[in-house]
Write a protein that holds these residues in place. Structure first.
Motif, PDB file in Angstrom:
ATOM      1  N   ARG A   1       0.872  -1.179   0.000  1.00  0.00           N
ATOM      2  CA  ARG A   1       0.000   0.000   0.000  1.00  0.00           C
ATOM      3  C   ARG A   1       0.903   1.221   0.000  1.00  0.00           C
ATOM      4  NH1 ARG A   1      -3.774   0.769   5.016  1.00  0.00           N
ATOM      5  NH2 ARG A   1      -4.937  -0.875   3.976  1.00  0.00           N
ATOM      6  N   PHE A   2       0.750   2.055  -1.018  1.00  0.00           N
ATOM      7  CA  PHE A   2       1.657   3.197  -1.189  1.00  0.00           C
ATOM      8  C   PHE A   2       0.997   4.491  -0.749  1.00  0.00           C
ATOM      9  CE2 PHE A   2       2.928   0.080  -4.396  1.00  0.00           C
ATOM     10  CZ  PHE A   2       4.284   0.006  -4.164  1.00  0.00           C
ATOM     11  N   LEU A   3       1.839   5.379  -0.251  1.00  0.00           N
ATOM     12  CA  LEU A   3       1.396   6.753   0.006  1.00  0.00           C
ATOM     13  C   LEU A   3       2.364   7.682  -0.708  1.00  0.00           C
ATOM     14  CD1 LEU A   3      -0.361   8.852   1.558  1.00  0.00           C
ATOM     15  CD2 LEU A   3       1.293   8.690   3.426  1.00  0.00           C
ATOM     16  N   ASP A   4       1.823   8.568  -1.532  1.00  0.00           N
ATOM     17  CA  ASP A   4       2.687   9.507  -2.254  1.00  0.00           C
ATOM     18  C   ASP A   4       1.848  10.718  -2.648  1.00  0.00           C
ATOM     19  OD1 ASP A   4       5.575   9.023  -4.011  1.00  0.00           O
ATOM     20  OD2 ASP A   4       4.277  10.697  -4.606  1.00  0.00           O
ATOM     21  N   PRO A   5       2.437  11.916  -2.578  1.00  0.00           N
ATOM     22  CA  PRO A   5       1.661  13.105  -2.957  1.00  0.00           C
ATOM     23  C   PRO A   5       1.372  13.191  -4.465  1.00  0.00           C
ATOM     24  CG  PRO A   5       3.842  13.736  -2.096  1.00  0.00           C
ATOM     25  CD  PRO A   5       3.731  12.243  -1.972  1.00  0.00           C
ATOM     26  N   SER A   6       2.166  12.519  -5.289  1.00  0.00           N
ATOM     27  CA  SER A   6       1.997  12.708  -6.733  1.00  0.00           C
ATOM     28  C   SER A   6       1.014  11.706  -7.343  1.00  0.00           C
ATOM     29  CB  SER A   6       3.348  12.554  -7.449  1.00  0.00           C
ATOM     30  OG  SER A   6       3.112  12.415  -8.838  1.00  0.00           O
ATOM     31  N   PRO A   7      -0.013  12.212  -8.055  1.00  0.00           N
ATOM     32  CA  PRO A   7      -0.974  11.298  -8.684  1.00  0.00           C
ATOM     33  C   PRO A   7      -0.354  10.512  -9.848  1.00  0.00           C
ATOM     34  CG  PRO A   7      -1.419  13.563  -9.336  1.00  0.00           C
ATOM     35  CD  PRO A   7      -0.322  13.620  -8.298  1.00  0.00           C
ATOM     36  N   GLU A   8       0.819  10.918 -10.269  1.00  0.00           N
ATOM     37  CA  GLU A   8       1.451  10.230 -11.409  1.00  0.00           C
ATOM     38  C   GLU A   8       2.585   9.315 -10.964  1.00  0.00           C
ATOM     39  OE1 GLU A   8       2.455  13.367 -14.117  1.00  0.00           O
ATOM     40  OE2 GLU A   8       0.389  13.492 -14.823  1.00  0.00           O
ATOM     41  N   SER A   9       2.561   8.891  -9.723  1.00  0.00           N
ATOM     42  CA  SER A   9       3.644   8.062  -9.192  1.00  0.00           C
ATOM     43  C   SER A   9       3.808   6.764  -9.982  1.00  0.00           C
ATOM     44  CB  SER A   9       3.340   7.710  -7.744  1.00  0.00           C
ATOM     45  OG  SER A   9       3.314   8.871  -6.971  1.00  0.00           O
ATOM     46  N   PRO A  10       5.061   6.373 -10.245  1.00  0.00           N
ATOM     47  CA  PRO A  10       5.326   5.139 -10.998  1.00  0.00           C
ATOM     48  C   PRO A  10       4.714   3.874 -10.386  1.00  0.00           C
ATOM     49  CG  PRO A  10       7.316   6.465 -10.880  1.00  0.00           C
ATOM     50  CD  PRO A  10       6.290   7.158 -10.029  1.00  0.00           C
ATOM     51  N   ALA A  11       4.458   3.862  -9.076  1.00  0.00           N
ATOM     52  CA  ALA A  11       3.925   2.642  -8.455  1.00  0.00           C
ATOM     53  C   ALA A  11       2.408   2.710  -8.257  1.00  0.00           C
ATOM     54  CB  ALA A  11       4.621   2.383  -7.116  1.00  0.00           C
ATOM     55  N   ARG A  12       1.757   3.702  -8.911  1.00  0.00           N
ATOM     56  CA  ARG A  12       0.337   3.912  -8.586  1.00  0.00           C
ATOM     57  C   ARG A  12      -0.555   2.726  -8.934  1.00  0.00           C
ATOM     58  NH1 ARG A  12       1.955   6.360 -12.952  1.00  0.00           N
ATOM     59  NH2 ARG A  12       0.733   6.661 -14.841  1.00  0.00           N
ATOM     60  N   TYR A  13      -0.159   1.890  -9.879  1.00  0.00           N
ATOM     61  CA  TYR A  13      -0.995   0.726 -10.219  1.00  0.00           C
ATOM     62  C   TYR A  13      -0.431  -0.571  -9.642  1.00  0.00           C
ATOM     63  CZ  TYR A  13      -2.774   4.043 -13.659  1.00  0.00           C
ATOM     64  OH  TYR A  13      -3.298   5.149 -14.267  1.00  0.00           O
ATOM     65  N   MET A  14       0.566  -0.463  -8.767  1.00  0.00           N
ATOM     66  CA  MET A  14       1.255  -1.670  -8.309  1.00  0.00           C
ATOM     67  C   MET A  14       0.710  -2.191  -6.983  1.00  0.00           C
ATOM     68  SD  MET A  14       3.248  -1.873 -10.808  1.00  0.00           S
ATOM     69  CE  MET A  14       4.149  -3.318 -10.277  1.00  0.00           C
ATOM     70  N   GLY A  15      -0.340  -1.584  -6.519  1.00  0.00           N
ATOM     71  CA  GLY A  15      -0.922  -1.998  -5.250  1.00  0.00           C
ATOM     72  C   GLY A  15      -1.965  -0.960  -4.891  1.00  0.00           C
ATOM     73  N   GLU A  16      -2.355  -0.930  -3.640  1.00  0.00           N
ATOM     74  CA  GLU A  16      -3.286   0.095  -3.207  1.00  0.00           C
ATOM     75  C   GLU A  16      -2.522   1.412  -3.196  1.00  0.00           C
ATOM     76  OE1 GLU A  16      -5.925   0.657   0.731  1.00  0.00           O
ATOM     77  OE2 GLU A  16      -4.877  -1.240   0.498  1.00  0.00           O
ATOM     78  N   PHE A  17      -3.116   2.459  -3.741  1.00  0.00           N
ATOM     79  CA  PHE A  17      -2.389   3.725  -3.843  1.00  0.00           C
ATOM     80  C   PHE A  17      -3.174   4.835  -3.159  1.00  0.00           C
ATOM     81  CE2 PHE A  17      -1.574   7.688  -6.315  1.00  0.00           C
ATOM     82  CZ  PHE A  17      -0.287   7.898  -5.846  1.00  0.00           C
ATOM     83  N   LEU A  18      -2.582   5.430  -2.134  1.00  0.00           N
ATOM     84  CA  LEU A  18      -3.198   6.588  -1.492  1.00  0.00           C
ATOM     85  C   LEU A  18      -2.433   7.820  -1.908  1.00  0.00           C
ATOM     86  CD1 LEU A  18      -3.621   5.403   2.232  1.00  0.00           C
ATOM     87  CD2 LEU A  18      -5.177   5.073   0.306  1.00  0.00           C
ATOM     88  N   GLN A  19      -3.167   8.784  -2.432  1.00  0.00           N
ATOM     89  CA  GLN A  19      -2.508  10.044  -2.763  1.00  0.00           C
ATOM     90  C   GLN A  19      -2.639  10.963  -1.561  1.00  0.00           C
ATOM     91  OE1 GLN A  19      -4.105  12.248  -6.076  1.00  0.00           O
ATOM     92  NE2 GLN A  19      -2.701  13.927  -5.617  1.00  0.00           N
ATOM     93  N   GLY A  20      -1.491  11.385  -1.031  1.00  0.00           N
ATOM     94  CA  GLY A  20      -1.564  12.268   0.127  1.00  0.00           C
ATOM     95  C   GLY A  20      -0.185  12.662   0.592  1.00  0.00           C
ATOM     96  N   ASP A  21      -0.199  13.618   1.508  1.00  0.00           N
ATOM     97  CA  ASP A  21       1.053  14.161   2.037  1.00  0.00           C
ATOM     98  C   ASP A  21       1.682  13.222   3.050  1.00  0.00           C
ATOM     99  OD1 ASP A  21       1.084  16.405   0.619  1.00  0.00           O
ATOM    100  OD2 ASP A  21       0.245  17.708   2.185  1.00  0.00           O
ATOM    101  N   PHE A  22       3.007  13.296   3.149  1.00  0.00           N
ATOM    102  CA  PHE A  22       3.720  12.553   4.185  1.00  0.00           C
ATOM    103  C   PHE A  22       3.680  13.300   5.503  1.00  0.00           C
ATOM    104  CE2 PHE A  22       6.465  11.513   0.370  1.00  0.00           C
ATOM    105  CZ  PHE A  22       5.875  10.277   0.158  1.00  0.00           C
ATOM    106  N   GLU A  23       3.315  14.562   5.422  1.00  0.00           N
ATOM    107  CA  GLU A  23       3.542  15.453   6.550  1.00  0.00           C
ATOM    108  C   GLU A  23       2.254  16.169   6.906  1.00  0.00           C
ATOM    109  OE1 GLU A  23       7.136  18.441   7.585  1.00  0.00           O
ATOM    110  OE2 GLU A  23       6.486  18.309   5.510  1.00  0.00           O
ATOM    111  N   GLY A  24       2.085  16.404   8.181  1.00  0.00           N
ATOM    112  CA  GLY A  24       1.000  17.304   8.595  1.00  0.00           C
ATOM    113  C   GLY A  24      -0.375  16.656   8.638  1.00  0.00           C
ATOM    114  N   ASP A  25      -0.690  15.818   7.662  1.00  0.00           N
ATOM    115  CA  ASP A  25      -2.033  15.284   7.561  1.00  0.00           C
ATOM    116  C   ASP A  25      -2.121  13.966   8.325  1.00  0.00           C
ATOM    117  OD1 ASP A  25      -4.503  14.377   6.912  1.00  0.00           O
ATOM    118  OD2 ASP A  25      -4.296  14.674   4.753  1.00  0.00           O
TER     119      ASP A  25
END
Ligand code: AMP
Length: 368
Positions: free
Chosen positions: A27-51
């Protein structure tokens, strides 16, 4: 089983691929909607910080957390570590994120480094230049990668320009090392403290970006391998490390000087997917999940060439014997790593021939 991965770049993409045969989901977390791993598992778009809500959603139901991006905020890693095991430990992130902390840590561990001095004012830069001499490299303490945030000073007149370019953030000045070669070691440590090391690879950079890594069968002095292993083991033991660690060195006058470490799988270890008994990605997963490590032997002479900026013709790459193409699903752009090719061959001489035919296919300005 689910592994939470902070960051969803190409390293996460390859980690997910290594997890498939082990039935380990990512399960990935990354701020970028175009992340290379976005289809490689569950993908959450979001910040690493603050939220905090986002981190809570990310961590709910995962068995372990790791990172594939080393600039994840340390406080977020610590927050997650209160909930599930986070490997490598957040303290490894903390050390690796700041070049001065990192160099102090290396020195304290008896690991040689180039001369350096922290710099946070123009006066300090002038004093550091006097102390260290020229040429020297001014670098940002934090957030530098692929040669970004660096300025090579060659004459005293460069001081003002270097300060003007980089002076808004904390810096470090390093003596310029006229190295014979650059090498890196990939090491892995399991939860029970077992360690394993891949053979040193030689790295060639262009404009600060890794261009080529190659194994050096019979060509690397055994004493260098031994020293690199001792250094990596010290780093990992002191940090109570779990997972894959990369340490980059300059070879200078036959000795290793540590440049930097990465608390994660590393570009200079991509050759292990086809060239080693167990890939760095699988070994990272084995380590963070608490499983036994796999053998790290080099099974075939290998070289890895990065695809930078423009995508190559797939068919032309695949026509080269022994070539394995890895594309990262990224938009082309100057200086962007879009993929890599690993070349393997039964003999070193044949590897060199294959490399000569691959180079013009991957890069029209081919030369390494
Ligand atoms: P870094 O981001 O520190 O890994 O730097 C990127 C690349 O710049 C290195 O792999 C070297 O090729 C070059 N470089 C960095 N620091 C130095 C140095 N102190 N002396 C010589 N070359 C350096």
């Amino acid at each position: 089983l689910t592994l939470g991965v902070l960051g969803a770049g190409q390293l996460g993409r390859m980690m997910a691929l290594a997890g498939v045969p082990l039935e380990l989901r990512c399960r990935f977390l990354d701020p970028s909607p175009e992340s290379p791993a976005r289809y490689m598992g569950e993908f959450l778009q979001g910040d690493f910080e603050g939220d905090q809500q986002c981190l809570d959603r990310f961590v709910a139901g995962v068995d372990r957390v790791t990172y594939e991006f080393e600039n994840v905020p340390v406080q977020s890693a610590r927050y997650l570590a209160e909930r599930v095991p986070v490997y490598p430990p957040p303290q490894a992130l903390e050390v690796a994120q700041d070049r001065v902390l990192e160099k102090n840590f290396f020195q304290k561990s008896g690991i040689a480094v180039p001369p350096f001095a922290p710099v946070s004012s123009l006066d300090e830069l002038q004093a550091a230049v006097k102390e260290i001499g020229l040429p020297a490299v001014l670098k940002t303490r934090r957030m530098g990668y692929d040669g970004k945030g660096q300025f090579v000073l060659r004459s005293p007149e460069d001081v003002n320009e270097a300060w003007g370019r980089l002076g808004s953030v904390p810096l470090v000045l390093e003596g310029f090392v006229s190295f014979e070669r650059e090498v890196s070691i990939l090491a892995v440590r399991a939860v029970d403290g077992e360690v394993a090391f891949y053979p040193l690879v030689e790295n060639v950079h262009r404009e600060g970006i890794l261009r080529l890594s190659r194994t050096v069968p019979g060509g690397m002095a055994p004493a260098l391998q031994q020293t690199a292993e001792t250094y990596a083991a010290r780093i990992m033991n002191e940090l109570d490390y779990v997972g894959v660690l990369a340490v980059e060195f300059f070879v200078h006058e036959g000795r290793l000087l540590a440049n930097e470490m990465a608390p994660r799988v590393h570009n200079s270890g991509h050759w292990t997917i086809e060239g080693a008994a167990t890939s760095q990605f699988e070994n990272h997963l084995r380590a963070v999940m608490g499983w036994p490590l796999g053998a790290t032997d080099c099974v075939l002479p290998s070289a890895m060439l990065n695809i930078i900026g423009t995508p190559p013709d797939r068919a032309a790459v695949l026509a080269v014997p022994g070539a394995h193409l890895h594309l990262y699903d990224k938009k082309p752009g100057a200086g962007r790593k879009l993929g890599h090719v690993t070349l393997c061959a039964p003999e070193v001489a044949e590897l060199e021939q294959r490399l000569a035919s691959l180079l013009p296919v991957v890069d029209s300005q081919a030369s390494v």
